[in-house]
Design an enzyme around this catalytic site. Structure first.
Site, PDB file in Angstrom:
ATOM      1  N   LYS A 102       0.831  -1.220   0.000  1.00  0.00           N
ATOM      2  CA  LYS A 102       0.000   0.000   0.000  1.00  0.00           C
ATOM      3  C   LYS A 102       0.860   1.263   0.000  1.00  0.00           C
ATOM      4  O   LYS A 102       0.709   2.144   0.837  1.00  0.00           O
ATOM      5  CB  LYS A 102      -0.972  -0.005   1.168  1.00  0.00           C
ATOM      6  CG  LYS A 102      -1.924  -1.197   1.125  1.00  0.00           C
ATOM      7  CD  LYS A 102      -3.004  -1.142   2.150  1.00  0.00           C
ATOM      8  CE  LYS A 102      -3.902  -2.361   2.109  1.00  0.00           C
ATOM      9  NZ  LYS A 102      -3.255  -3.615   2.526  1.00  0.00           N
TER      10      LYS A 102
HETATM   11  O1  LIG Z   1      -9.329  -3.196   1.727  1.00  0.00           O
HETATM   12  C1  LIG Z   1      -8.452  -3.987   2.070  1.00  0.00           C
HETATM   13  C2  LIG Z   1      -7.174  -3.949   1.549  1.00  0.00           C
HETATM   14  C3  LIG Z   1      -6.273  -4.900   1.939  1.00  0.00           C
HETATM   15  N1  LIG Z   1      -6.591  -5.860   2.838  1.00  0.00           N
HETATM   16  C4  LIG Z   1      -5.558  -6.864   3.201  1.00  0.00           C
HETATM   17  O2  LIG Z   1      -6.001  -8.157   2.769  1.00  0.00           O
HETATM   18  C5  LIG Z   1      -5.706  -9.126   3.770  1.00  0.00           C
HETATM   19  C6  LIG Z   1      -6.998  -9.707   4.313  1.00  0.00           C
HETATM   20  O3  LIG Z   1      -6.732 -10.678   5.286  1.00  0.00           O
HETATM   21  P1  LIG Z   1      -7.876 -11.708   5.819  1.00  0.00           P
HETATM   22  O4  LIG Z   1      -7.145 -12.495   6.850  1.00  0.00           O
HETATM   23  O5  LIG Z   1      -8.309 -12.544   4.654  1.00  0.00           O
HETATM   24  O6  LIG Z   1      -8.967 -10.886   6.385  1.00  0.00           O
HETATM   25  C7  LIG Z   1      -4.853  -8.419   4.825  1.00  0.00           C
HETATM   26  O7  LIG Z   1      -3.499  -8.559   4.461  1.00  0.00           O
HETATM   27  C8  LIG Z   1      -5.269  -6.967   4.704  1.00  0.00           C
HETATM   28  O8  LIG Z   1      -4.250  -6.074   5.052  1.00  0.00           O
HETATM   29  C9  LIG Z   1      -7.851  -5.892   3.354  1.00  0.00           C
HETATM   30  O9  LIG Z   1      -8.200  -6.765   4.168  1.00  0.00           O
HETATM   31  N2  LIG Z   1      -8.757  -4.950   2.948  1.00  0.00           N
END
Ligand SMILES: O=c1ccn([C@@H]2O[C@H](COP(=O)(O)O)[C@@H](O)[C@H]2O)c(=O)[nH]1
Length: 306
Positions: A102
C-alpha cells in the site's frame, strides 16, 4: 514477456480459479512447532519457513499469492529479508506475486517506490504492488509508468474492506462518492494501459468483499480493471458477496483469503481432521474448499482448469 494483465488472465485460466492466497504470518498464530524462538531473528526464520511451506501447499491450486508486508516489516530488517526470500520462492514456484505494501507518496518519491517494487529486474522483483491513491493522481503516475515499462501491475485502493472505509471513501462531493470518483480515475488508467485486443489494463482496483453493493457498482464503473477483492472469510465476505466482481467469462477478479487459509489448522472442520501436525494439509484443504465455493456460486465456475 507478456504484460501483467495478460499473464494474470492466463495464470488464472490455467489454474481455473480466481482464489488468491494471502500470506499474513502472525507469530502467535503459527503452528506451535514454529513458535520456538521469539527473538526477531527467530520470528523472521519462522515466517520464512511458514510462508515457503504454505506456498508448497497451495502452488498447484492457485495462480497468485499476496504477501502482506506489514507482518514482515514489524520484525525490522530481518523480517524484510525474509519477505524478499518468500517473494523469490513464490516466483520460483511459478506463482504471480502481489506485494501488499500500500505504497503512495508525492510523485518524485512514488517513483522510487515504483522502481523498488515493480518488475522482474527491480530490487523486490514483484509482479504487482498495492498502492494508496489518496495523495492524488500525480502520486499514481510513476507507478503506472513503471507498470508499462516493466510489464507489471498495480492494484489501487478504491473501496477498502474495513468497517471505517466509509469515513472518507463514502463522502459525497458534487453528488458523487469519493470511491466512485477514484474508480473513474482508475478506469481511465486501466483503459490507457490496455493492449489492443485485451480486456484489462495494468491498473486494477482493491474493492472489499464486505461491500457487495459497491462491488457490483464498481465492476460496472471499471470494466477495464482487474479487481482485487479482500474481506472474504475472516472479515465476513462469502461467495455470493463477490459474485458481481467477475466478468461474464469468470475473469476480472481475484478473491483474497489470508487468515482463513494460513491458520486453517486451528479452526473446524480442518482442526479435527488435520490439526497442527498437518497444518500444510489443512491450508491446502481450506484452499480447495474456497475454490469449490467460488466455482459453485460465482461466474468463476466458467473458468476451466487446463
Ligand atoms: O481493503 C483492504 C485492503 C487490503 N486488505 C488486506 O487483505 C488481507 C486480508 O486478510 P484476511 O485475513 O483474509 O482478512 C490483509 O493482508 C489486509 O491487510 C484488506 O483486508 N482490505
Amino acid at each position: 514477456m507478456a504484460n501483467f494483465a495478460e499473464r494474470l488472465a492466463t495464470a488464472v485460466q490455467q489454474k481455473g480459479t480466481p482464489t488468491l492466497v494471502g500470506i499474513d504470518p502472525r507469530f502467535e498464530q503459527l503452528p506451535p512447532s514454529l513458535q520456538t524462538d521469539s527473538s526477531l531473528a527467530g520470528q523472521a526464520a519462522a515466517f520464512e519457513k511458514f510462508s515457503c511451506e504454505l506456498i508448497d501447499a497451495i502452488a498447484d491450486l492457485v495462480a497468485v499469492v499476496k504477501p502482506q508486508a506489514a507482518f514482515f516489516e514489524q520484525l525490522g530488517p530481518l523480517g524484510m529479508a525474509a519477505l524478499a526470500k518468500v517473494v523469490t520462492y513464490a516466483r520460483q514456484q511459478g506463482l504471480l506475486v502481489i506485494l501488499d505494501c500500500k505504497r503512495g507518496d508525492i510523485g518524485s518519491t512514488a517513483e522510487a517506490y515504483a522502481k523498488a517494487y515493480l518488475g522482474a529486474d527491480s530490487a523486490w522483483g514483484g509482479d504487482c504492488l498495492t498502492v494508496n491513491p489518496y495523495l492524488g493522481d500525480d502520486s499514481l503516475t510513476p507507478f503506472v509508468d513503471q507498470c508499462v515499462a516493466t510489464d507489471s501491475g498495480i492494484f489501487v485502493l478504491v473501496k477498502t474492506s474495513n468497517p471505517g472505509s466509509g469515513t472518507l471513501q463514502d463522502l459525497s462531493i458534487d453528488g458523487q462518492t469519493i470511491y466512485r470518483r477514484m474508480a473513474a480515475h482508475v478506469e481511465s488508467l486501466a483503459a490507457a494501459t490496455k493492449m489492443p485486443g485485451q480486456s484489462y489494463g495494468a491498473v486494477g482496483a482493491v474493492v472489499g468483499a464486505t461491500y457487495p453493493e459497491q462491488l457490483s457498482e464498481l465492476r460496472e464503473v471499471m470494466p477495464s480493471a482487474w479487481l482485487l477483492v479482500p474481506g472474504f472469510g475472516s472479515q465476513g465476505g462469502g461467495p455470493k458477496d463477490v459474485a458481481a466482481a467477475f466478468d461474464a467469462n469468470g475473469l476480472g477478479a481475484l478473491i483474497n483469503n489470508s487468515r482463513g487459509i494460513n491458520f486453517a489448522f486451528a479452526k473446524e472442520p480442518y482442526k479435527s481432521k488435520y490439526g497442527e501436525a498437518k497444518w500444510q494439509d489443512a491450508s491446502a484443504a481450506a484452499t480447495r474448499d474456497m475454490i469449490a465455493a467460488l466455482k459453485a456460486d460465482t461466474p468463476a465456475g466458467r473458468l476451466a482448469a487446463s
